[in-house]
Design a protein around this motif. Structure first.
Motif, PDB file in Angstrom:
ATOM      1  N   MET A   1     -20.006   1.542  -1.259  1.00  0.00           N
ATOM      2  CA  MET A   1     -20.212   0.659  -2.388  1.00  0.00           C
ATOM      3  C   MET A   1     -20.741   1.447  -3.601  1.00  0.00           C
ATOM      4  N   ASP A   2     -21.580   2.451  -3.337  1.00  0.00           N
ATOM      5  CA  ASP A   2     -22.110   3.248  -4.442  1.00  0.00           C
ATOM      6  C   ASP A   2     -20.991   3.975  -5.177  1.00  0.00           C
ATOM      7  N   ARG A   3     -19.999   4.475  -4.419  1.00  0.00           N
ATOM      8  CA  ARG A   3     -18.895   5.199  -5.049  1.00  0.00           C
ATOM      9  C   ARG A   3     -18.074   4.294  -5.947  1.00  0.00           C
ATOM     10  N   GLN A   4     -17.962   3.004  -5.605  1.00  0.00           N
ATOM     11  CA  GLN A   4     -17.185   2.079  -6.423  1.00  0.00           C
ATOM     12  C   GLN A   4     -17.779   1.936  -7.820  1.00  0.00           C
ATOM     13  N   GLN A   5     -19.089   2.104  -7.937  1.00  0.00           N
ATOM     14  CA  GLN A   5     -19.739   1.992  -9.235  1.00  0.00           C
ATOM     15  C   GLN A   5     -19.273   3.070 -10.205  1.00  0.00           C
ATOM     16  N   LEU A   6     -18.783   4.181  -9.661  1.00  0.00           N
ATOM     17  CA  LEU A   6     -18.260   5.246 -10.520  1.00  0.00           C
ATOM     18  C   LEU A   6     -17.083   4.763 -11.370  1.00  0.00           C
ATOM     19  N   LEU A   7     -16.335   3.777 -10.855  1.00  0.00           N
ATOM     20  CA  LEU A   7     -15.171   3.271 -11.578  1.00  0.00           C
ATOM     21  C   LEU A   7     -15.557   2.369 -12.744  1.00  0.00           C
ATOM     22  N   ASP A   8     -16.811   1.965 -12.825  1.00  0.00           N
ATOM     23  CA  ASP A   8     -17.273   1.097 -13.898  1.00  0.00           C
ATOM     24  C   ASP A   8     -17.993   1.852 -15.003  1.00  0.00           C
ATOM     25  N   GLY A   9     -18.356   3.090 -14.762  1.00  0.00           N
ATOM     26  CA  GLY A   9     -19.146   3.851 -15.719  1.00  0.00           C
ATOM     27  C   GLY A   9     -18.350   4.309 -16.922  1.00  0.00           C
ATOM     28  N   ALA A  10     -19.071   4.711 -17.946  1.00  0.00           N
ATOM     29  CA  ALA A  10     -18.438   5.191 -19.180  1.00  0.00           C
ATOM     30  C   ALA A  10     -17.648   6.472 -18.946  1.00  0.00           C
ATOM     31  N   THR A  11     -18.069   7.265 -17.974  1.00  0.00           N
ATOM     32  CA  THR A  11     -17.388   8.531 -17.685  1.00  0.00           C
ATOM     33  C   THR A  11     -16.555   8.425 -16.405  1.00  0.00           C
ATOM     34  N   ARG A  12     -16.030   7.243 -16.148  1.00  0.00           N
ATOM     35  CA  ARG A  12     -15.282   7.031 -14.909  1.00  0.00           C
ATOM     36  C   ARG A  12     -14.098   7.989 -14.814  1.00  0.00           C
ATOM     37  N   PRO A  13     -13.805   8.402 -13.595  1.00  0.00           N
ATOM     38  CA  PRO A  13     -12.662   9.306 -13.406  1.00  0.00           C
ATOM     39  C   PRO A  13     -11.352   8.540 -13.506  1.00  0.00           C
ATOM     40  N   GLN A  14     -10.288   9.270 -13.792  1.00  0.00           N
ATOM     41  CA  GLN A  14      -8.961   8.673 -13.716  1.00  0.00           C
ATOM     42  C   GLN A  14      -8.560   8.725 -12.253  1.00  0.00           C
ATOM     43  N   LEU A  15      -8.300   7.585 -11.665  1.00  0.00           N
ATOM     44  CA  LEU A  15      -7.960   7.506 -10.253  1.00  0.00           C
ATOM     45  C   LEU A  15      -6.529   7.033 -10.113  1.00  0.00           C
ATOM     46  N   TRP A  16      -5.700   7.861  -9.485  1.00  0.00           N
ATOM     47  CA  TRP A  16      -4.294   7.550  -9.253  1.00  0.00           C
ATOM     48  C   TRP A  16      -4.101   7.597  -7.754  1.00  0.00           C
ATOM     49  N   ALA A  17      -3.808   6.453  -7.157  1.00  0.00           N
ATOM     50  CA  ALA A  17      -3.693   6.364  -5.704  1.00  0.00           C
ATOM     51  C   ALA A  17      -2.270   6.031  -5.299  1.00  0.00           C
ATOM     52  N   VAL A  18      -1.790   6.751  -4.306  1.00  0.00           N
ATOM     53  CA  VAL A  18      -0.507   6.431  -3.686  1.00  0.00           C
ATOM     54  C   VAL A  18      -0.819   5.942  -2.275  1.00  0.00           C
ATOM     55  N   LEU A  19      -0.410   4.724  -2.003  1.00  0.00           N
ATOM     56  CA  LEU A  19      -0.643   4.115  -0.694  1.00  0.00           C
ATOM     57  C   LEU A  19       0.677   4.015   0.051  1.00  0.00           C
ATOM     58  N   HIS A  20       0.687   4.454   1.278  1.00  0.00           N
ATOM     59  CA  HIS A  20       1.881   4.275   2.105  1.00  0.00           C
ATOM     60  C   HIS A  20       2.003   2.788   2.425  1.00  0.00           C
ATOM     61  N   GLU A  21       3.208   2.276   2.506  1.00  0.00           N
ATOM     62  CA  GLU A  21       3.415   0.848   2.762  1.00  0.00           C
ATOM     63  C   GLU A  21       2.739   0.393   4.056  1.00  0.00           C
ATOM     64  N   THR A  22       2.521   1.307   4.974  1.00  0.00           N
ATOM     65  CA  THR A  22       1.816   0.983   6.213  1.00  0.00           C
ATOM     66  C   THR A  22       0.451   0.375   5.924  1.00  0.00           C
ATOM     67  N   VAL A  23      -0.218   0.864   4.866  1.00  0.00           N
ATOM     68  CA  VAL A  23      -1.538   0.357   4.497  1.00  0.00           C
ATOM     69  C   VAL A  23      -1.470  -1.139   4.187  1.00  0.00           C
ATOM     70  N   LEU A  24      -0.353  -1.595   3.645  1.00  0.00           N
ATOM     71  CA  LEU A  24      -0.194  -2.995   3.299  1.00  0.00           C
ATOM     72  C   LEU A  24       0.234  -3.846   4.491  1.00  0.00           C
ATOM     73  N   ARG A  25       0.922  -3.247   5.429  1.00  0.00           N
ATOM     74  CA  ARG A  25       1.574  -4.013   6.488  1.00  0.00           C
ATOM     75  C   ARG A  25       0.845  -4.050   7.828  1.00  0.00           C
ATOM     76  N   VAL A  26       0.004  -3.068   8.109  1.00  0.00           N
ATOM     77  CA  VAL A  26      -0.706  -3.037   9.391  1.00  0.00           C
ATOM     78  C   VAL A  26      -2.061  -3.710   9.197  1.00  0.00           C
ATOM     79  N   PRO A  27      -2.237  -4.891   9.794  1.00  0.00           N
ATOM     80  CA  PRO A  27      -3.471  -5.646   9.550  1.00  0.00           C
ATOM     81  C   PRO A  27      -4.690  -5.017  10.224  1.00  0.00           C
ATOM     82  N   MET A  28      -5.642  -4.618   9.421  1.00  0.00           N
ATOM     83  CA  MET A  28      -6.899  -4.061   9.912  1.00  0.00           C
ATOM     84  C   MET A  28      -8.002  -5.042   9.532  1.00  0.00           C
TER      85      MET A  28
END
Length: 132
Positions: free
Chosen positions: A1-28
């Motif tokens: 949860m602490d790492r997620q706060q990095l995405l809200d800060g003024a100096t947030r990193p540019q995050l580009w994520a590629v997710l394999h379709e398996t991530v969407l289809r295999v229910p966890m």
């Protein structure tokens, strides 16, 4: 949860994520958890905190995908790659290996759906988890 706060800060990193379709289809964690997680990813993309692409099953054979890798560039240091597997992680700083990882990632991005098509697929998958 602490790492997620990095995405809200003024100096947030540019995050580009590629997710394999398996991530969407295999229910966890069950349908409700999957729906919530996928909608959260879509929300982050919509707010432009994250650029998301999905590598579909149909394109996976054409892309070199060996697992999780974080390619990092810095304004004050050379680029690096962090790879992670079951129970292990490795920081790669050797320039030739970093270049090789970048080229592989570029091929994965090229084989992936566009951000708009990825968003449509993410939201569709989330909706599927809300129906019995």
């Amino acid at each position: 949860m602490d790492r997620q706060q990095l995405l809200d800060g003024a100096t947030r990193p540019q995050l580009w994520a590629v997710l394999h379709e398996t991530v969407l289809r295999v229910p966890m964690g069950g349908p409700a958890v999957m729906r919530e997680q996928l909608l959260h990813i879509a929300d982050q993309a919509r707010k432009r905190r994250v650029l998301v692409q999905v590598l579909p099953f149909t394109a996976a054979a054409n892309a070199v995908l060996n697992g999780m890798a974080s390619l990092m560039t810095f304004s004050d240091a050379p680029p690096a790659v962090y790879t992670e597997g079951a129970g292990t992680g490795q920081l790669i700083e050797e320039p030739s290996l970093v270049d090789q990882c970048q080229r592989s990632y570029d091929l994965v991005r090229a084989a992936s759906l566009s951000p708009a098509a990825s968003m449509t697929l993410l939201e569709s998958a989330a909706e599927e988890y809300s129906t019995p």
